[in-house]
Write a protein that holds these residues in place. Structure first.
Motif, PDB file in Angstrom:
ATOM      1  N   ARG A   1       0.836  -1.203   0.000  1.00 61.45           N
ATOM      2  CA  ARG A   1       0.000   0.000   0.000  1.00 61.45           C
ATOM      3  C   ARG A   1       0.871   1.253   0.000  1.00 61.45           C
ATOM      4  N   ARG A   2       1.986   1.191   0.763  1.00 66.06           N
ATOM      5  CA  ARG A   2       2.882   2.340   0.808  1.00 66.06           C
ATOM      6  C   ARG A   2       3.457   2.642  -0.583  1.00 66.06           C
ATOM      7  N   ILE A   3       3.795   1.585  -1.294  1.00 70.10           N
ATOM      8  CA  ILE A   3       4.313   1.782  -2.655  1.00 70.10           C
ATOM      9  C   ILE A   3       3.239   2.434  -3.523  1.00 70.10           C
ATOM     10  N   MET A   4       2.021   1.948  -3.375  1.00 70.16           N
ATOM     11  CA  MET A   4       0.910   2.492  -4.158  1.00 70.16           C
ATOM     12  C   MET A   4       0.675   3.972  -3.855  1.00 70.16           C
ATOM     13  N   GLU A   5       0.888   4.327  -2.591  1.00 69.27           N
ATOM     14  CA  GLU A   5       0.656   5.718  -2.191  1.00 69.27           C
ATOM     15  C   GLU A   5       1.803   6.640  -2.580  1.00 69.27           C
ATOM     16  N   GLY A   6       3.004   6.048  -2.666  1.00 77.18           N
ATOM     17  CA  GLY A   6       4.158   6.930  -2.805  1.00 77.18           C
ATOM     18  C   GLY A   6       4.982   6.801  -4.078  1.00 77.18           C
ATOM     19  N   ASN A   7       4.824   5.718  -4.795  1.00 79.30           N
ATOM     20  CA  ASN A   7       5.687   5.568  -5.980  1.00 79.30           C
ATOM     21  C   ASN A   7       5.373   6.683  -6.980  1.00 79.30           C
ATOM     22  N   PRO A   8       6.411   7.275  -7.598  1.00 80.92           N
ATOM     23  CA  PRO A   8       6.158   8.386  -8.521  1.00 80.92           C
ATOM     24  C   PRO A   8       5.212   7.971  -9.643  1.00 80.92           C
ATOM     25  N   ILE A   9       4.364   8.907 -10.029  1.00 84.82           N
ATOM     26  CA  ILE A   9       3.468   8.628 -11.155  1.00 84.82           C
ATOM     27  C   ILE A   9       3.752   9.626 -12.271  1.00 84.82           C
ATOM     28  N   ALA A  10       3.411   9.233 -13.484  1.00 87.51           N
ATOM     29  CA  ALA A  10       3.657  10.140 -14.610  1.00 87.51           C
ATOM     30  C   ALA A  10       2.683   9.844 -15.736  1.00 87.51           C
ATOM     31  N   ILE A  11       2.141  10.892 -16.323  1.00 94.07           N
ATOM     32  CA  ILE A  11       1.373  10.755 -17.567  1.00 94.07           C
ATOM     33  C   ILE A  11       2.181  11.494 -18.617  1.00 94.07           C
ATOM     34  N   ARG A  12       2.623  10.740 -19.632  1.00 94.91           N
ATOM     35  CA  ARG A  12       3.539  11.353 -20.599  1.00 94.91           C
ATOM     36  C   ARG A  12       2.812  11.752 -21.877  1.00 94.91           C
ATOM     37  N   GLU A  13       3.497  12.608 -22.616  1.00 98.80           N
ATOM     38  CA  GLU A  13       2.918  13.165 -23.836  1.00 98.80           C
ATOM     39  C   GLU A  13       2.332  12.076 -24.734  1.00 98.80           C
ATOM     40  N   GLY A  14       1.120  12.285 -25.125  1.00100.93           N
ATOM     41  CA  GLY A  14       0.510  11.394 -26.103  1.00100.93           C
ATOM     42  C   GLY A  14      -0.097  10.127 -25.529  1.00100.93           C
ATOM     43  N   GLU A  15       0.116   9.841 -24.254  1.00 98.19           N
ATOM     44  CA  GLU A  15      -0.359   8.569 -23.718  1.00 98.19           C
ATOM     45  C   GLU A  15      -1.881   8.518 -23.603  1.00 98.19           C
ATOM     46  N   LEU A  16      -2.426   7.377 -23.966  1.00 99.49           N
ATOM     47  CA  LEU A  16      -3.855   7.121 -23.711  1.00 99.49           C
ATOM     48  C   LEU A  16      -3.995   6.119 -22.581  1.00 99.49           C
ATOM     49  N   ILE A  17      -3.094   5.138 -22.585  1.00 98.58           N
ATOM     50  CA  ILE A  17      -3.037   4.167 -21.505  1.00 98.58           C
ATOM     51  C   ILE A  17      -1.929   4.642 -20.585  1.00 98.58           C
ATOM     52  N   VAL A  18      -2.261   4.848 -19.317  1.00100.38           N
ATOM     53  CA  VAL A  18      -1.284   5.467 -18.426  1.00100.38           C
ATOM     54  C   VAL A  18      -0.864   4.526 -17.294  1.00100.38           C
ATOM     55  N   GLY A  19       0.270   4.870 -16.715  1.00 99.48           N
ATOM     56  CA  GLY A  19       0.797   4.084 -15.603  1.00 99.48           C
ATOM     57  C   GLY A  19       2.235   3.720 -15.879  1.00 99.48           C
TER      58      GLY A  19
END
Lengths: 312, 818
Positions: B70-88
């Motif tokens: 759960r800690r990883i889920m709460e804290g791991n960096p997230i990013a939505i990059r240019e052009g992405e439709l499917i993210v993660g």
């Protein structure tokens, strides 16, 4: 199989049985190469196919230089020397009878005899191993050469045996045979792969050693028999790639039957190594494999005559 | 068209899909970014895991592991990059991963060493100074506390001789450093009912616990189910972070088209994976989140999507075929986005894995096959996946096509066409009938058996209800080495240590049967020890390392209230198997001894042993004789019978042992390129192979360059083996020139060959289209061949990324009909 009723005792000389053969007719095939050919085409890629008798080949890359061959040869035709650390085998081709004693003695498989006397049953046993693949791919067996009609009785036995097993049969021939010999096999052939190498009889003689009137008349005979035929032309630059030769050939084939398909086979020199192994001279130097553009142009000649033509 | 297809269960508009170009500007941008991305080792997951673990000291293991996740889920960096439709994204980088220090800090330590190559392949991965320091600190914490340490401690105490085994190359004791196993979770369940649905199931099980009859057991279940809920809620939080980020980005986005896309992404991530997917886009995104979460919880190398064309199909069918709300081009673009994403997943590996399974993950996608009811399962989505795989010409995902007699012929021919177009052995082909029979034979009910999927390197299991243990415990055995022990009366020739059984001085043997008998006794002795050892080390591993998130998505963990690794899955028998390798070399050695020593009497056994001991130096004649003897793979019963007889005997013998869960031990004949590492430490063999050379590849491929009668002969030889007995599958690789199959008519030959092999029971086949010149040139000029794909052993990798010896080995494999 009971229905194949083979004639007792017919044997022939075979120099190769190639499974998963993909260029000698439809589907997955086994090609049975019979030894001996009346032609001596300068571009021949299978020099081991020419002589009817057994022939010794030395594969230097496999040789371990042990000298077993020299010791085994009853005719003293094989000699081992060491030239700059590498073993060198010399074969006196005059003395060599192709008896195979050296090949039997060679531990490395570096001595190979081309030409194995086999019965039609033995050939069929080998052919049967890939029945599954023929059935699935609508392939079959091709009898080739050399010139298979030089051993027409043997070829007929093999083809008849295949028919008995329900296998599709093809005959790959240069067409140079007495019509009587040709007729021995025609009843058992589903497809003919028929070479017309050169149209002009004199040129044909110059480059293959024989004239072609017999070949052309056999082509007519086959066309009349209604057995499907593919005409195959090895395209050799400087030999038969002139517009005139191709156009004459095309007109002749179109005159036989417009449904006959043409296969153009671009010249290659992959067989060169075999000349060396057999101690034979290659007669066609400085000839390059024709490029795609050239092949395309040649193909168009046939298409202009209303024939289907493909480069394989 | 639609009229004609209406009556069909799964209509396929192949013509439309053939015309689709999924390489839109967007997809090309995603591909370019991935190709240019540098591989990074990063520290965030590691740091979050370490912090959580410190805080939960003293709590129950399942709960601790769930909180860590759960800690990883709460804290791991997230990013939505240019052009992405499917993210993660797995990390803050396009291509980067954090080592699983909580399982085994040794991986990170090895990768952080001065001069270490780092990352997943032999290329150097980047790391910042700050991240290096953070990771080093984490490693110091985990040293002595990790699962890897617990297993090593036990091995050292109980099996001090294991070092000798490892050095000799008898087993794979130089081990993988990552949490072992392939994980084929039930992605389809999440697409269908959402994580909230799974949480509800866990709550229902919790409510059933009464603590009256089995209080201790119920308490364990209670903790596990609580852990499941914590982990699943964590994953929902993770997706909601993405939803929030997308909303924020949308607010600041100037481009109106992208703004709309970001708003859509925000909506999709609010819905899935928490709740059921309502459309195809949500289904794909739901899948991707789960896949990412599995990798962030813990990963080995093989997190397998399994039957992606099945569980995504209902929403594809609804959107594309029935309601027409999504065009085929749009659907293909979503798939292309997903396929690029697969290539962004990576894993920091130990040098052992880099050598053995270099390159990327094994994210096996399985398509076609039959449904649980036995009907053809191939559909338009299977067809589209193949086309997208051909266009997005990346290594991942490896697609396995389940062939059966009733497979839609259009899909089957498409699979063959794509195989030849790509040329890298992807997709590969597997035989439904053999696998289903085999699983039923191994006690799995027919309906579940029909649901099988590829796992890892051409292995197989029942997805969603089983996982492979992978290299859990010591599980690879080098049969060529066992044969070396036969030749040396149980001694390791390199150092004279008595590792094997004294099976007699071979100089006294007077028949080939004595060699075979000695081999069987030698093997029996060693397998007995291996099986016992595995029981102990497996549980040292399992008892220290639980995976509550993964377990939540594997049947029947929730109803059993037990972690997947402990046996919560429906079929724990998949968790451990023995992989026997190098049988081709053993069979060829037996054939050579029988021919040259006993039949032709050209060679004495002493002379043979002498020649082997000097690695044939100055004994070229002996080597030549041995090499000329019959070899497996030429459709010659002489050698093939040694192979098929021993293959069956080995399966039976392995089956006499039990796995750590008390059921019949399985033989696994799939799997990585162990033949290279095993070959390196195996001495000269009577088949003429020199010391150090690779063993024969896979389980069924003939020794390199020894198959001289063409592919049909190889298939015939391989067909003589009993494939049904192979519990997870046997690997078969072949290589052809493209021109053999470069037209529709010629392609039917490939079909015929594969179908004939399968008709006679063969299970797996992978066809590579390559020519030697290309490979040689690629070795000389790697910069020109960055995109050159090869199939190594059940998966594809960029050729230039492979170690030199693997490159050499690929080149040495017979190029059929050169």
């Amino acid at each position: 199989m009971s229905e194949c009723n083979l004639t007792e005792g017919i044997k022939g000389s075979v120099f190769n049985i190639q499974r998963f053969s993909t260029e000698d007719g439809p589907g997955i095939r086994t090609t049975v190469f019979l030894k001996g050919c009346p032609l001596r085409c300068r571009w021949c890629a299978n020099p081991e196919s020419q002589k009817p008798s057994e022939q010794l080949a030395h594969r230097a890359s496999l040789c371990v230089g042990c000298g077993s061959c020299e010791a085994a040869c009853p005719a003293k035709a094989v000699r081992l020397d060491y030239a700059v650390q590498k073993p060198k085998i010399s074969i006196d081709r005059e003395k060599c009878s192709g008896c195979g004693a050296c090949a039997a003695a060679c531990p490395a498989g570096a001595m190979k005899i081309y030409g194995l006397t086999m019965s039609a049953e033995e050939v069929l046993a080998e052919v049967k191993k890939d029945l599954h693949y023929y059935q699935r791919s609508q392939g079959g067996v091709t009898v080739s050469g050399g010139e298979p009609l030089a051993q027409a009785d043997f070829a007929a036995e093999i083809l008849k045996g295949c028919r008995g097993l329900g296998i599709h049969t093809a005959l790959d021939t240069c067409g140079y045979a007495e019509p009587g010999e040709l007729k021995k096999v025609l009843d058992f052939v589903d497809l003919l792969l028929f070479d017309i190498k050169l149209f002009d009889p004199a040129a044909h003689q110059r480059f293959t050693g024989v004239r072609n009137e017999l070949i052309l008349s056999n082509a007519r005979l086959i066309a009349e028999s209604r057995i499907p035929m593919i005409v195959r032309i090895p395209l050799v630059p400087g030999v038969n790639d002139s517009e005139k030769n191709l156009s004459d050939t095309a007109a002749f084939v179109a005159g036989l039957d417009k449904k006959i398909h043409i296969n153009l086979l671009p010249y290659h020199d992959y067989g060169l190594g075999k000349y060396e192994m057999l101690g034979m001279d290659y007669l066609l130097t400085d000839t390059k494999r024709p490029d795609e553009k050239k092949m395309q142009k040649c193909r168009e000649v046939f298409e202009r005559h209303g024939l289907d033509c493909s480069v394989i | 068209m639609s009229g004609a297809t209406k009556s069909r269960a799964n209509p396929i508009n192949s013509g439309e899909i053939d015309k689709v170009n999924c390489l839109t500007a967007r997809v090309e941008g995603l591909m370019k970014r991935r190709i240019e991305a540098e591989e990074h080792i990063c520290s965030e997951r590691s740091r979050l895991a370490t912090e959580s673990w410190k805080e939960t000291e003293g709590e129950n293991l399942d709960i601790r592991r769930a909180k860590l996740f759960r800690r990883i889920m709460e804290g791991n960096p997230i990013a939505i990059r240019e052009g992405e439709l499917i993210v993660g994204s797995q990390s803050k980088y396009v291509f980067g991963a954090s080592p699983y220090v909580d399982y085994n800090p040794a991986v990170a330590i090895e990768n952080l060493k001065e001069g270490a190559t780092g990352g997943s392949s032999v290329k150097v991965a980047a790391i910042t100074e700050e991240e290096r320091k953070s990771l080093e600190e984490d490693c110091r914490y985990w040293a002595g506390r990790s699962t890897g340490d617990a297993v090593r401690r036990l091995e050292n105490e109980k099996f001090p001789w294991l070092r000798d085994w490892a050095e000799s190359g008898l087993v794979n004791a130089e081990k993988t450093g990552n949490p072992p196993g392939t994980r084929n979770v039930d992605y389809g369940k999440v697409v269908k009912i959402g994580l909230e649905g799974v949480i509800a199931e866990a709550r229902a099980e919790l409510d059933k616990l009464e603590y009256d009859k089995h209080p201790a057991e119920d308490y364990k279940k209670d903790c596990f189910l609580q852990a499941v809920i914590i982990a699943l809620e964590g994953a929902i939080t993770y997706a909601h972070r993405y939803s929030k980020l997308a909303s924020e980005m949308a607010a600041g986005e100037a481009d109106p088209v992208r703004k709309m896309e970001l708003e859509r992404i925000a909506e999709v991530c609010r819905q899935v994976p928490a709740r059921p997917a309502r459309n195809f886009h949500e289904a794909v995104q739901s899948f991707w989140f789960i896949h990412l979460c599995i990798n962030l919880e813990t990963a080995f190398l093989a997190e397998c999507p399994s039957r992606l064309d099945q569980y995504l199909y209902p929403l594809y069918r609804k959107d594309v075929i029935e309601e027409g709300r999504l065009s085929r081009r749009e659907a293909a673009e979503l798939l292309a986005c997903l396929f690029v994403k697969f290539n962004e997943i990576t894993c920091v590996k130990m040098s052992y894995d880099k050598k053995n399974i270099p390159g990327t993950h094994l994210q096996d996608v399985t398509i076609c096959g039959v449904t649980r009811e036995g009907k053809d399962a191939s559909n338009e989505l299977s067809y589209m996946m193949l086309e997208v795989l051909a266009q997005v010409n990346f290594p991942q995902p490896p697609i396995y096509v389940r062939y059966h007699n009733k497979i839609n012929p259009e899909v089957w021919m498409k699979a063959l066409e794509v195989n030849v177009r790509r040329g890298d052995g992807n997709p590969a082909f597997m035989n439904d009938e053999t696998r289903i029979l085999s699983f039923v034979d191994h006690g799995i009910p027919l309906e579940d058996a029909r649901d099988w999927a590829a796992a890892g390197c051409a292995g197989s299991l029942v997805p969603g209800v089983s996982i492979h243990g992978g290299s859990l415990g010591i599980n690879y055995i080098n049969l060529a080495k066992v044969f070396e022990y036969v030749l040396n009366n149980g001694r390791e020739p390199k150092n004279g240590k008595q590792i094997g059984l004294q099976t007699g001085d071979p100089r006294s043997f007077t028949s080939i049967d004595q060699f075979i008998d000695a081999f069987k006794r030698q093997f029996s002795h060693l397998i007995g020890i291996m099986a016992k050892m595995s029981h102990i080390t497996c549980f040292a591993d399992i008892s220290n390392y639980h995976i509550p998130f993964t377990s939540a998505l594997l049947g029947d963990c929730i109803s059993k209230g037990m972690d997947a690794r402990e046996g919560g899955v429906r079929y724990p028998q998949f968790l451990y198997h023995i992989a026997d390798r190098g049988l081709q070399n053993v069979a060829d050695s037996l054939a050579a001894i029988n021919k040259v020593v006993f039949e032709e009497k050209k060679l004495g056994i002493s002379e043979l042993l002498e020649a082997l001991s000097v690695n044939f130096e100055g004994r070229e004649q002996v080597r030549a004789m041995l090499k000329a003897a019959p070899k497996y793979g030429n459709d010659d019963d002489y050698a093939d019978e040694f192979f098929s007889d021993l293959s069956l005997w080995l399966q039976d013998r392995i089956g006499q042992e039990t796995n750590p869960f008390g059921t019949r031990l399985w033989s696994g004949r799939s799997g990585a390129v162990a033949h290279v590492t095993f070959g390196r430490v195996t001495g000269a063999l009577p088949d003429g192979r020199k010391a150090g050379e690779p063993l024969a590849d896979g389980f069924l491929s003939p020794s390199q360059g020894m198959d001289l009668n063409g592919p049909t002969a190889v298939f015939n030889s391989a067909s003589k083996v009993n494939h049904v007995q192979n519990s997870t599958g046997a690997l078969m690789n072949m290589k052809f020139e493209r021109k053999l199959f470069d037209s529709k008519a010629k392609l039917s030959r490939l079909a015929a060959m594969i179908e004939s092999f399968f008709q006679r029971g063969g299970f797996h086949i992978q066809i590579n289209i390559l020519d030697r010149e290309t490979l040689e040139d690629a070795q000389k000029n790697p910069e020109r061949y960055q995109n050159l794909l090869v199939r190594v052993a059940g998966y594809s990798a960029f050729f230039v990324d492979l170690p030199r010896n693997v490159q050499d080995e690929i080149m040495a494999r017979t190029n059929e009909r050169v």
